[in-house]
Every structure is written in structure tokens, then in C-alpha cells.
Scaffold this motif. Sequence first.
Motif, PDB file in Angstrom:
ATOM      1  N   GLN A 135       0.808  -1.216   0.000  1.00  0.00           N
ATOM      2  CA  GLN A 135       0.000   0.000   0.000  1.00  0.00           C
ATOM      3  C   GLN A 135       0.847   1.275   0.000  1.00  0.00           C
ATOM      4  O   GLN A 135       0.312   2.364  -0.204  1.00  0.00           O
ATOM      5  N   ARG A 136       2.168   1.117   0.206  1.00  0.00           N
ATOM      6  CA  ARG A 136       3.017   2.304   0.338  1.00  0.00           C
ATOM      7  C   ARG A 136       4.200   2.344  -0.623  1.00  0.00           C
ATOM      8  O   ARG A 136       4.639   3.428  -1.017  1.00  0.00           O
ATOM      9  N   LYS A 137       4.741   1.190  -0.979  1.00  0.00           N
ATOM     10  CA  LYS A 137       5.964   1.136  -1.786  1.00  0.00           C
ATOM     11  C   LYS A 137       5.613   1.048  -3.261  1.00  0.00           C
ATOM     12  O   LYS A 137       4.823   0.197  -3.672  1.00  0.00           O
ATOM     13  N   ARG A 138       6.220   1.906  -4.052  1.00  0.00           N
ATOM     14  CA  ARG A 138       5.841   2.016  -5.465  1.00  0.00           C
ATOM     15  C   ARG A 138       5.944   0.683  -6.206  1.00  0.00           C
ATOM     16  O   ARG A 138       5.025   0.311  -6.942  1.00  0.00           O
ATOM     17  N   SER A 139       7.041  -0.035  -6.034  1.00  0.00           N
ATOM     18  CA  SER A 139       7.229  -1.284  -6.772  1.00  0.00           C
ATOM     19  C   SER A 139       6.179  -2.323  -6.382  1.00  0.00           C
ATOM     20  O   SER A 139       5.641  -3.034  -7.242  1.00  0.00           O
ATOM     21  N   HIS A 140       5.862  -2.409  -5.100  1.00  0.00           N
ATOM     22  CA  HIS A 140       4.865  -3.371  -4.633  1.00  0.00           C
ATOM     23  C   HIS A 140       3.460  -2.993  -5.113  1.00  0.00           C
ATOM     24  O   HIS A 140       2.675  -3.860  -5.510  1.00  0.00           O
ATOM     25  N   ILE A 141       3.150  -1.699  -5.043  1.00  0.00           N
ATOM     26  CA  ILE A 141       1.848  -1.226  -5.514  1.00  0.00           C
ATOM     27  C   ILE A 141       1.678  -1.545  -6.993  1.00  0.00           C
ATOM     28  O   ILE A 141       0.635  -2.034  -7.436  1.00  0.00           O
ATOM     29  N   TYR A 142       2.735  -1.278  -7.759  1.00  0.00           N
ATOM     30  CA  TYR A 142       2.655  -1.520  -9.201  1.00  0.00           C
ATOM     31  C   TYR A 142       2.506  -3.003  -9.519  1.00  0.00           C
ATOM     32  O   TYR A 142       1.671  -3.383 -10.344  1.00  0.00           O
ATOM     33  N   ARG A 143       3.297  -3.858  -8.889  1.00  0.00           N
ATOM     34  CA  ARG A 143       3.227  -5.292  -9.195  1.00  0.00           C
ATOM     35  C   ARG A 143       1.844  -5.857  -8.873  1.00  0.00           C
ATOM     36  O   ARG A 143       1.304  -6.674  -9.622  1.00  0.00           O
ATOM     37  N   LEU A 144       1.277  -5.426  -7.748  1.00  0.00           N
ATOM     38  CA  LEU A 144      -0.073  -5.869  -7.407  1.00  0.00           C
ATOM     39  C   LEU A 144      -1.071  -5.398  -8.466  1.00  0.00           C
ATOM     40  O   LEU A 144      -1.916  -6.183  -8.942  1.00  0.00           O
ATOM     41  N   LYS A 145      -0.971  -4.139  -8.839  1.00  0.00           N
ATOM     42  CA  LYS A 145      -1.896  -3.575  -9.830  1.00  0.00           C
ATOM     43  C   LYS A 145      -1.769  -4.297 -11.163  1.00  0.00           C
ATOM     44  O   LYS A 145      -2.782  -4.655 -11.791  1.00  0.00           O
ATOM     45  N   ARG A 146      -0.544  -4.557 -11.593  1.00  0.00           N
ATOM     46  CA  ARG A 146      -0.348  -5.161 -12.913  1.00  0.00           C
ATOM     47  C   ARG A 146      -0.762  -6.629 -12.929  1.00  0.00           C
ATOM     48  O   ARG A 146      -1.399  -7.100 -13.886  1.00  0.00           O
ATOM     49  N   ARG A 147      -0.412  -7.378 -11.877  1.00  0.00           N
ATOM     50  CA  ARG A 147      -0.846  -8.775 -11.819  1.00  0.00           C
ATOM     51  C   ARG A 147      -2.367  -8.871 -11.771  1.00  0.00           C
ATOM     52  O   ARG A 147      -2.966  -9.736 -12.408  1.00  0.00           O
ATOM     53  N   THR A 148      -2.980  -7.978 -11.003  1.00  0.00           N
ATOM     54  CA  THR A 148      -4.443  -7.969 -10.925  1.00  0.00           C
ATOM     55  C   THR A 148      -5.040  -7.683 -12.295  1.00  0.00           C
ATOM     56  O   THR A 148      -6.018  -8.331 -12.711  1.00  0.00           O
ATOM     57  N   PHE A 149      -4.472  -6.738 -13.004  1.00  0.00           N
ATOM     58  CA  PHE A 149      -4.937  -6.407 -14.352  1.00  0.00           C
ATOM     59  C   PHE A 149      -4.846  -7.625 -15.262  1.00  0.00           C
ATOM     60  O   PHE A 149      -5.795  -7.940 -16.002  1.00  0.00           O
ATOM     61  N   GLU A 150      -3.714  -8.321 -15.231  1.00  0.00           N
ATOM     62  CA  GLU A 150      -3.528  -9.482 -16.107  1.00  0.00           C
ATOM     63  C   GLU A 150      -4.480 -10.621 -15.741  1.00  0.00           C
ATOM     64  O   GLU A 150      -5.009 -11.304 -16.620  1.00  0.00           O
TER      65      GLU A 150
END
Length: 220
Positions: free
Chosen positions: A14-29
Motif C-alpha cells: 500500500q506504500r511502496k511504489r514497486s509493490h503497488i505496481y506489481r499488485l496492480k499489474r498482476r491484478t490487471f492481467e
Amino acid sequence: MKGVLNKEYAIARQRKRSHIYRLKRRTFEVLKSIQTFSLKRPEAVLDIGAADGLMLNRMKEIFPDTTCVGIEYASDLISCNDSENVHLIRGDALVLPFKDNVFDVVTATAIIEHVSDPIQLVHETFRILRKNGIIVITTPHPFWERIATHIGHLNEEEHNELITLRKLISLFKKAGFEIVNAEQFMISPIGMPFELPVEKMLKLCRLDFLLLNQIIVGRK
């Protein structure tokens, strides 16, 4: 299982850019795969290695009438989800506590590389899926993951086995799945402008080996 995480991981998502992005992108896929390859609107979805349930929460938003269940080994992570719309339970990915033929979709993002017996995980997903149900698995590309480990971005002990897309295809076929999609994705670990068109161009130019993650979708 190697790489069991704790509340610090939930905070980072919820705070770290890389973690936020990976969650968002995996969820998208994952959502794109469900919408593309599921033959019907799913009645029941299971997320293996659900962590804090954030991906499952998003699935529930997209499929509000779907029963969304997550299984997670770390009880600390389960306690981080306060949503009443999804069901998180503690359990082992290799011995799923469900009857046969009960789910329409099973997802497992960034989990198969942590388990001691990947083929057992795939067999278990086949068992609990209904006929024509789909499994969606993502895992890091071994080459780029080794690079990340070498430069100190990851701890080597976090993974039990790094798995290529070719091996995943073999595991899926052995378990009885029809392969409906298998490809690489994610050009940057933190995201970048126009990433989807750039990735599409790389695939068209047969440069998809530059992409950091892998996704495979099988149908029972």
C-alpha cells in the motif's frame, strides 16, 4: 514453503511504489484473463496465496455476484484484510481444503515459485475446478529474477524453484489442462508510461524475452 511473508509485505503493498505496481499489474492481467478465457461469468473464484486479499477485493468489485475465496499460509497477512466481501482462510496450497469441482476460476500469482512441489499445486487446482474452469498462474521469469537477486533486490532463499514458461506448459499438460494462453508481460518492475503498447510492440518484434513476468492460463 519458502518466502512466507508477514504484515510488512501488506504495508509495502500500500506504500511502496514497486509493490503497488506489481499488485496492480498482476491484478490487471488476471482480470483480463478471466474476462477473455472464462466461458461464463464465474460463480466461485479461489485465489491461492491471497496474501492480504487486495487482489481478491478487486475481483469482488468486478464480479460482485461471485463468491471470492482466498487461501493463505500466513495468518498475519490474513488479519490485514478487513473486507467482509471476501473469505480468507489459512491453508496449504499443496493440500487445498476444498471438494472436487467447486470453483470456476483459480488464480495463483507469484506463488508457484515458492512451493516445494509445483506439479502438486497444478494437480490440486485441476481437482477443484469445474469442467471448463480456468487456472491463471503468474510467476517471475527466471533470468530476470536471478538478476534481481544478484543485485540484492531479492533474497535468494525466497524462492524454492524458478520456473520457465516452457516448464509451466509441461506441468499444465501433465495435469490435464488445455493451454489457452502462455506469454510474458511487465517491462518494468515499477511501471512506465505507455507500458502496454510498448509491450505489445516488443511481442510483435519477438522481443518478449525482455519482459519480466510470465502468465499461463489453462482450461479444464
